[in-house]
Design a protein around this motif. Structure first.
Motif, PDB file in Angstrom:
ATOM      1  N   ALA A 134       0.827  -1.204   0.000  1.00 43.32           N
ATOM      2  CA  ALA A 134       0.000   0.000   0.000  1.00 43.32           C
ATOM      3  C   ALA A 134       0.861   1.253   0.000  1.00 43.32           C
ATOM      4  O   ALA A 134       0.600   2.211  -0.747  1.00 43.32           O
ATOM      5  CB  ALA A 134      -0.927  -0.011   1.212  1.00 43.32           C
ATOM      6  N   ALA A 135       1.918   1.265   0.831  1.00 41.65           N
ATOM      7  CA  ALA A 135       2.809   2.426   0.893  1.00 41.65           C
ATOM      8  C   ALA A 135       3.547   2.617  -0.422  1.00 41.65           C
ATOM      9  O   ALA A 135       3.716   3.748  -0.899  1.00 41.65           O
ATOM     10  CB  ALA A 135       3.798   2.257   2.043  1.00 41.65           C
ATOM     11  N   ALA A 136       4.003   1.521  -1.023  1.00 42.15           N
ATOM     12  CA  ALA A 136       4.715   1.610  -2.302  1.00 42.15           C
ATOM     13  C   ALA A 136       3.809   2.175  -3.390  1.00 42.15           C
ATOM     14  O   ALA A 136       4.233   3.004  -4.202  1.00 42.15           O
ATOM     15  CB  ALA A 136       5.240   0.239  -2.707  1.00 42.15           C
ATOM     16  N   THR A 137       2.560   1.747  -3.406  1.00 44.34           N
ATOM     17  CA  THR A 137       1.611   2.247  -4.401  1.00 44.34           C
ATOM     18  C   THR A 137       1.424   3.754  -4.241  1.00 44.34           C
ATOM     19  O   THR A 137       1.393   4.500  -5.224  1.00 44.34           O
ATOM     20  CB  THR A 137       0.264   1.528  -4.259  1.00 44.34           C
ATOM     21  OG1 THR A 137       0.469   0.111  -4.359  1.00 44.34           O
ATOM     22  CG2 THR A 137      -0.704   1.975  -5.340  1.00 44.34           C
ATOM     23  N   ALA A 138       1.324   4.205  -2.995  1.00 40.14           N
ATOM     24  CA  ALA A 138       1.192   5.641  -2.752  1.00 40.14           C
ATOM     25  C   ALA A 138       2.448   6.383  -3.177  1.00 40.14           C
ATOM     26  O   ALA A 138       2.369   7.433  -3.831  1.00 40.14           O
ATOM     27  CB  ALA A 138       0.910   5.885  -1.271  1.00 40.14           C
ATOM     28  N   GLN A 139       3.612   5.851  -2.836  1.00 40.27           N
ATOM     29  CA  GLN A 139       4.869   6.534  -3.146  1.00 40.27           C
ATOM     30  C   GLN A 139       5.163   6.571  -4.636  1.00 40.27           C
ATOM     31  O   GLN A 139       5.904   7.445  -5.099  1.00 40.27           O
ATOM     32  CB  GLN A 139       6.015   5.860  -2.388  1.00 40.27           C
ATOM     33  CG  GLN A 139       5.955   6.090  -0.885  1.00 40.27           C
ATOM     34  CD  GLN A 139       7.020   5.316  -0.133  1.00 40.27           C
ATOM     35  OE1 GLN A 139       7.685   4.437  -0.679  1.00 40.27           O
ATOM     36  NE2 GLN A 139       7.193   5.637   1.140  1.00 40.27           N
ATOM     37  N   CYS A 279      -8.097  11.038  -0.159  1.00 39.08           N
ATOM     38  CA  CYS A 279      -6.977  10.100  -0.079  1.00 39.08           C
ATOM     39  C   CYS A 279      -7.453   8.654  -0.238  1.00 39.08           C
ATOM     40  O   CYS A 279      -6.871   7.874  -1.003  1.00 39.08           O
ATOM     41  CB  CYS A 279      -6.254  10.255   1.252  1.00 39.08           C
ATOM     42  SG  CYS A 279      -5.223  11.729   1.367  1.00 39.08           S
ATOM     43  N   LEU A 280      -8.504   8.293   0.488  1.00 44.36           N
ATOM     44  CA  LEU A 280      -8.981   6.915   0.435  1.00 44.36           C
ATOM     45  C   LEU A 280      -9.538   6.574  -0.943  1.00 44.36           C
ATOM     46  O   LEU A 280      -9.258   5.501  -1.494  1.00 44.36           O
ATOM     47  CB  LEU A 280     -10.037   6.692   1.512  1.00 44.36           C
ATOM     48  CG  LEU A 280      -9.531   6.790   2.964  1.00 44.36           C
ATOM     49  CD1 LEU A 280     -10.689   6.701   3.941  1.00 44.36           C
ATOM     50  CD2 LEU A 280      -8.502   5.709   3.247  1.00 44.36           C
ATOM     51  N   GLY A 281     -10.321   7.508  -1.515  1.00 48.13           N
ATOM     52  CA  GLY A 281     -10.864   7.269  -2.844  1.00 48.13           C
ATOM     53  C   GLY A 281      -9.796   7.299  -3.917  1.00 48.13           C
ATOM     54  O   GLY A 281      -9.766   6.441  -4.809  1.00 48.13           O
ATOM     55  N   GLY A 282      -8.905   8.288  -3.816  1.00 46.79           N
ATOM     56  CA  GLY A 282      -7.809   8.368  -4.786  1.00 46.79           C
ATOM     57  C   GLY A 282      -6.879   7.179  -4.695  1.00 46.79           C
ATOM     58  O   GLY A 282      -6.417   6.654  -5.709  1.00 46.79           O
ATOM     59  N   GLY A 283      -6.612   6.734  -3.463  1.00 46.43           N
ATOM     60  CA  GLY A 283      -5.751   5.566  -3.281  1.00 46.43           C
ATOM     61  C   GLY A 283      -6.362   4.315  -3.883  1.00 46.43           C
ATOM     62  O   GLY A 283      -5.669   3.505  -4.504  1.00 46.43           O
ATOM     63  N   ARG A 288      -6.290   0.251  -8.267  1.00 44.39           N
ATOM     64  CA  ARG A 288      -7.278  -0.680  -8.802  1.00 44.39           C
ATOM     65  C   ARG A 288      -6.676  -1.686  -9.774  1.00 44.39           C
ATOM     66  O   ARG A 288      -7.135  -2.836  -9.849  1.00 44.39           O
ATOM     67  CB  ARG A 288      -8.430   0.077  -9.460  1.00 44.39           C
ATOM     68  CG  ARG A 288      -8.090   0.796 -10.748  1.00 44.39           C
ATOM     69  CD  ARG A 288      -9.283   1.600 -11.263  1.00 44.39           C
ATOM     70  NE  ARG A 288      -9.002   2.224 -12.542  1.00 44.39           N
ATOM     71  CZ  ARG A 288      -8.346   3.363 -12.695  1.00 44.39           C
ATOM     72  NH1 ARG A 288      -7.858   3.998 -11.629  1.00 44.39           N
ATOM     73  NH2 ARG A 288      -8.141   3.872 -13.893  1.00 44.39           N
ATOM     74  N   ARG A 289      -5.671  -1.296 -10.520  1.00 43.73           N
ATOM     75  CA  ARG A 289      -5.064  -2.239 -11.474  1.00 43.73           C
ATOM     76  C   ARG A 289      -4.342  -3.371 -10.759  1.00 43.73           C
ATOM     77  O   ARG A 289      -4.411  -4.532 -11.161  1.00 43.73           O
ATOM     78  CB  ARG A 289      -4.091  -1.506 -12.388  1.00 43.73           C
ATOM     79  CG  ARG A 289      -4.762  -0.638 -13.428  1.00 43.73           C
ATOM     80  CD  ARG A 289      -3.738  -0.087 -14.418  1.00 43.73           C
ATOM     81  NE  ARG A 289      -4.365   0.733 -15.440  1.00 43.73           N
ATOM     82  CZ  ARG A 289      -3.698   1.331 -16.419  1.00 43.73           C
ATOM     83  NH1 ARG A 289      -2.371   1.193 -16.498  1.00 43.73           N
ATOM     84  NH2 ARG A 289      -4.336   2.065 -17.308  1.00 43.73           N
ATOM     85  N   GLN A 290      -3.652  -3.009  -9.693  1.00 38.48           N
ATOM     86  CA  GLN A 290      -2.898  -4.019  -8.945  1.00 38.48           C
ATOM     87  C   GLN A 290      -3.814  -4.805  -8.019  1.00 38.48           C
ATOM     88  O   GLN A 290      -3.613  -5.999  -7.794  1.00 38.48           O
ATOM     89  CB  GLN A 290      -1.784  -3.339  -8.138  1.00 38.48           C
ATOM     90  CG  GLN A 290      -0.829  -4.290  -7.464  1.00 38.48           C
ATOM     91  CD  GLN A 290       0.321  -3.539  -6.804  1.00 38.48           C
ATOM     92  OE1 GLN A 290       0.574  -2.372  -7.098  1.00 38.48           O
ATOM     93  NE2 GLN A 290       1.024  -4.214  -5.905  1.00 38.48           N
ATOM     94  N   GLY A 291      -4.818  -4.140  -7.482  1.00 40.07           N
ATOM     95  CA  GLY A 291      -5.765  -4.806  -6.604  1.00 40.07           C
ATOM     96  C   GLY A 291      -5.175  -5.140  -5.245  1.00 40.07           C
ATOM     97  O   GLY A 291      -4.045  -4.770  -4.919  1.00 40.07           O
ATOM     98  N   GLY A 292      -5.907  -5.861  -4.450  1.00 40.54           N
ATOM     99  CA  GLY A 292      -5.431  -6.306  -3.140  1.00 40.54           C
ATOM    100  C   GLY A 292      -5.070  -5.150  -2.234  1.00 40.54           C
ATOM    101  O   GLY A 292      -5.795  -4.154  -2.133  1.00 40.54           O
TER     102      GLY A 292
END
Length: 320
Positions: A134-139, A279-283, A288-292
């Motif tokens: 999750a952190a990597a996706t955000a970064q 943040c929650l919606g944007g995240g 969405r492509r990676q999922g999980g």
């Protein structure tokens, strides 16, 4: 493997990196020829020093350098001061990253081709645990980094800052090296001094490294709190203004403070609620492509925004 390069030194500042040091050191030994590798250890309590000492017994190019000041900036400075006059280039590596094959050779080739005094590289975050993913996706997104050039793989070009990789030793020393009173943002602060002295910094996208984020919310919070304080210190030292992407997180502590007045009227909770929903919606949209676990990237993004903003503001206000 590269040809012998006595004019290059690799410095790896380290603290408790026993799990990753063996692979990193053996990769660099295989990829380079004759280049010394100095591990500046800041007092590890795991087996980091043992890892280096055992490998040094097999390969004299590897050397363990105790770093009593503990922080990375001091460790790199100490290693550079101990180098002979033949060393022209400093390669800085961080132990908790994965590097491309022939990394050092390609850094040197880039510096020569672009006629620059420093080569910096992008960072691509990758996670193994759910929170890290999750952190990597955000970064890896604008949600987490605001579009910082070295946090995304884009086009190469001259920049004012990036993740440190190759630095001209003469310029490094003539501008004073890293500030040892800065545990974070010391790289950006040094870049400001080097560019002011005429240095040219090239961002090379083909040499992106893989970075592993902090694995717990508390560790991520502490990291970004320090990042915010470090950026504020750099701006204070150079009397500079923050960029727009650095100013936006400052609205988050303000929204949190305003929300304390919610018992007076619910409207005071609107800014903080809107930010959280964004943040929650944007995240979720970003992941969405990676999922999980990537769908939860808004959670670490919120931690990063609030911690960075609070760290920045406390440094600016308290001046310490």
């Amino acid at each position: 493997m590269s040809a012998a390069r006595p004019d290059v030194v690799i410095v790896i500042p380290c603290l408790n990196e026993a799990a990753v040091l063996p692979a990193l050191l053996r990769q660099q030994l295989a990829d380079t020829d004759g280049i010394p590798i100095i591990v500046a250890d800041g007092g590890s309590t795991d087996d980091s020093r043992g890892v280096v000492e055992r490998l040094a017994a097999e390969e004299p190019r590897v050397r363990l350098l105790p770093n009593p000041a503990r922080i990375q900036s001091a460790g790199v400075n100490l290693a550079v001061r101990g180098c002979g006059p033949e060393v022209r280039w400093l390669v800085r590596m961080d132990a908790h990253c994965d590097y491309p094959t022939d990394y050092v050779d390609r850094l040197l080739a880039t510096a020569e081709a672009q006629h620059v005094t420093s080569v910096v590289v992008p960072m691509v975050s990758r996670g193994t645990t759910c929170f890290q993913v999750a952190a990597a996706t955000a970064q890896n997104s604008r949600l987490g980094t605001g579009g910082s050039a070295h946090r995304h793989v884009g086009r190469g070009g001259l920049v004012d800052h990036g993740h440190h990789a190759l630095i001209d030793r003469a310029l490094f020393e003539s501008t004073g090296g890293y500030r040892e009173d800065m545990p974070t943002n010391e790289d950006a602060e040094l870049d400001a001094r080097m560019t002011a002295a005429g240095g040219r910094i090239w961002l090379e996208p083909s040499l992106a490294l893989v970075y592993y984020p902090r694995s717990t919310p508390g560790a991520l919070w502490r990291q970004y709190w320090k990042y915010g304080r470090g950026r504020a210190r750099t701006l204070q030292l150079h009397r500079a203004r923050p960029k727009l992407r650095q100013m936006l997180p400052l609205a988050v502590p303000a929204a949190a403070a305003l929300a304390l007045a919610t018992p007076v009227h619910a409207i005071f909770a609107v800014p903080l609620s809107a930010w959280a929903l964004l943040c929650l919606g944007g995240g979720a949209a970003i992941g969405r492509r990676q999922g999980g676990c990537a769908l939860l990237s808004g959670v670490p993004a919120m931690i990063m925004h609030l911690a960075w903003g609070l760290g920045f503001l406390t440094r600016m206000i308290l001046r310490r």
